[in-house]
Design an enzyme around this catalytic site. Structure first.
Site, PDB file in Angstrom:
ATOM      1  N   ALA A   1     -19.698  16.490 -62.251  1.00 11.62           N
ATOM      2  CA  ALA A   1     -20.103  14.615 -61.815  1.00 11.62           C
ATOM      3  C   ALA A   1     -19.365  14.066 -61.577  1.00 11.62           C
ATOM      4  CB  ALA A   1     -21.078  14.352 -62.940  1.00 11.62           C
TER       5      ALA A   1
ATOM      6  N   GLN B   1     -32.797  10.411 -68.186  1.00  9.83           N
ATOM      7  CA  GLN B   1     -33.336  10.775 -69.139  1.00  9.83           C
ATOM      8  C   GLN B   1     -32.327  10.846 -70.268  1.00  9.83           C
ATOM      9  OE1 GLN B   1     -33.471  14.410 -66.442  1.00  9.83           O
ATOM     10  NE2 GLN B   1     -35.008  14.530 -67.398  1.00  9.83           N
TER      11      GLN B   1
ATOM     12  N   CYS C   1     -40.682   0.666 -84.930  1.00  7.99           N
ATOM     13  CA  CYS C   1     -41.984   1.258 -86.537  1.00  7.99           C
ATOM     14  C   CYS C   1     -43.239   1.522 -85.762  1.00  7.99           C
ATOM     15  CB  CYS C   1     -42.110  -0.363 -86.614  1.00  7.99           C
ATOM     16  SG  CYS C   1     -44.019  -0.701 -87.834  1.00  7.99           S
TER      17      CYS C   1
ATOM     18  N   HIS D   1     -36.564   8.227 -72.130  1.00 11.88           N
ATOM     19  CA  HIS D   1     -37.013   8.735 -72.836  1.00 11.88           C
ATOM     20  C   HIS D   1     -36.091   7.849 -74.196  1.00 11.88           C
ATOM     21  CE1 HIS D   1     -36.805  12.491 -70.471  1.00 11.88           C
ATOM     22  NE2 HIS D   1     -38.524  11.943 -70.468  1.00 11.88           N
TER      23      HIS D   1
ATOM     24  N   CYS E   1     -43.202  -5.292 -89.580  1.00 12.76           N
ATOM     25  CA  CYS E   1     -44.726  -5.170 -90.754  1.00 12.76           C
ATOM     26  C   CYS E   1     -44.248  -5.106 -92.215  1.00 12.76           C
ATOM     27  CB  CYS E   1     -45.241  -4.803 -90.564  1.00 12.76           C
ATOM     28  SG  CYS E   1     -45.015  -2.644 -90.279  1.00 12.76           S
TER      29      CYS E   1
END
Length: 231
Positions: free
Chosen positions: A216, A88, A114, A106, A136
């Site tokens: 962790a 995530q 764009c 995510h 573009c």
């Protein structure tokens, strides 16, 4: 243990200095998420949104992978079967630790998108509403981040991985953000064993088969060593 699918959340990067949503006095607390992490907020004030993500990009580039990231890279390299890493997080600490094929559901801070033509490219350190899309040539550039209300990336791939996993592990996740919070239920639906590794129980902790709690950088390397049968 064969195919292992691992979901990582903000908790795995917190010890690298990248704050979670809930950190007191962290970067997130200085901004209203409705203003910097939604399409509507970007439409109202693109300068503010770019300011926020420029700060996050700077923060990310100064951070270093920690022992938990390194342990997962080791697991992927040494495990006898497949290890799928879904995150995530929008940082690149998994990749910098040596993990490959990470699914960034995510998006990534290192990417630019764009809004007009969907072209993607590597984001510069500083983005602004005046940036031109290299494809573009319109001023419709935004961070390549999935905002609240938008569909996460690569969901078909994620559900396919969950459907054939032998073990699903959630590391450093809050259990508050869907659809990721529902992955443990998806795993249970096909009989997959589940494990939570977290600093403290998530809101979905009761749905996991087992859990280990602690920093962790301590519990992830210990678990990886157990899986690999090595010190």
């Amino acid at each position: 243990m064969n195919h292992i699918v691992i979901l990582t959340g903000a908790g795995i990067s917190a010890e690298s200095g990248l704050g979670t949503f809930r950190d007191k006095d962290g970067l997130w607390t200085k901004y209203d998420l409705n203003e910097v992490a939604t399409p509507e907020g970007f439409a109202r004030n693109p300068d503010l949104v770019h300011e926020f993500y420029n700060a996050r990009r700077t923060n990310c580039r100064s951070a270093q992978p920690n022992a938990a990231h390194a342990a997962l890279a080791r697991l992927q390299a040494e495990h006898s079967d497949r290890v799928t890493i879904i995150t995530q997080n929008v940082d690149d600490l998994h990749e910098r630790s040596g993990t490959t094929g990470v699914i960034h559901m995510h998006g990534e801070l290192s990417g630019a998108l764009c809004a007009a033509c969907d072209h993607r490219w590597t984001a510069p350190q500083e983005m602004s509403p005046n940036d031109l899309c290299p494809s573009c040539n319109r001023t419709a550039t935004r961070p390549d981040i999935v905002w609240f209300g938008e569909m996460p990336y690569r969901m078909d791939e994620i559900y396919q991985a969950l459907s054939n996993a032998d073990l699903f592990v959630a590391i450093g996740t809050s259990g508050n953000i869907y659809p990721a919070a529902g992955f443990v239920a998806e795993a249970h639906a096909v009989g997959t064993k589940t494990l939570e590794l977290n600093l403290e129980p998530s809101t979905t902790a009761g749905t996991f088969d087992s859990a280990h709690f602690g920093p962790a950088t301590e519990i992830v390397p210990r678990w990886v060593s157990e899986i690999l049968g090595a010190p």
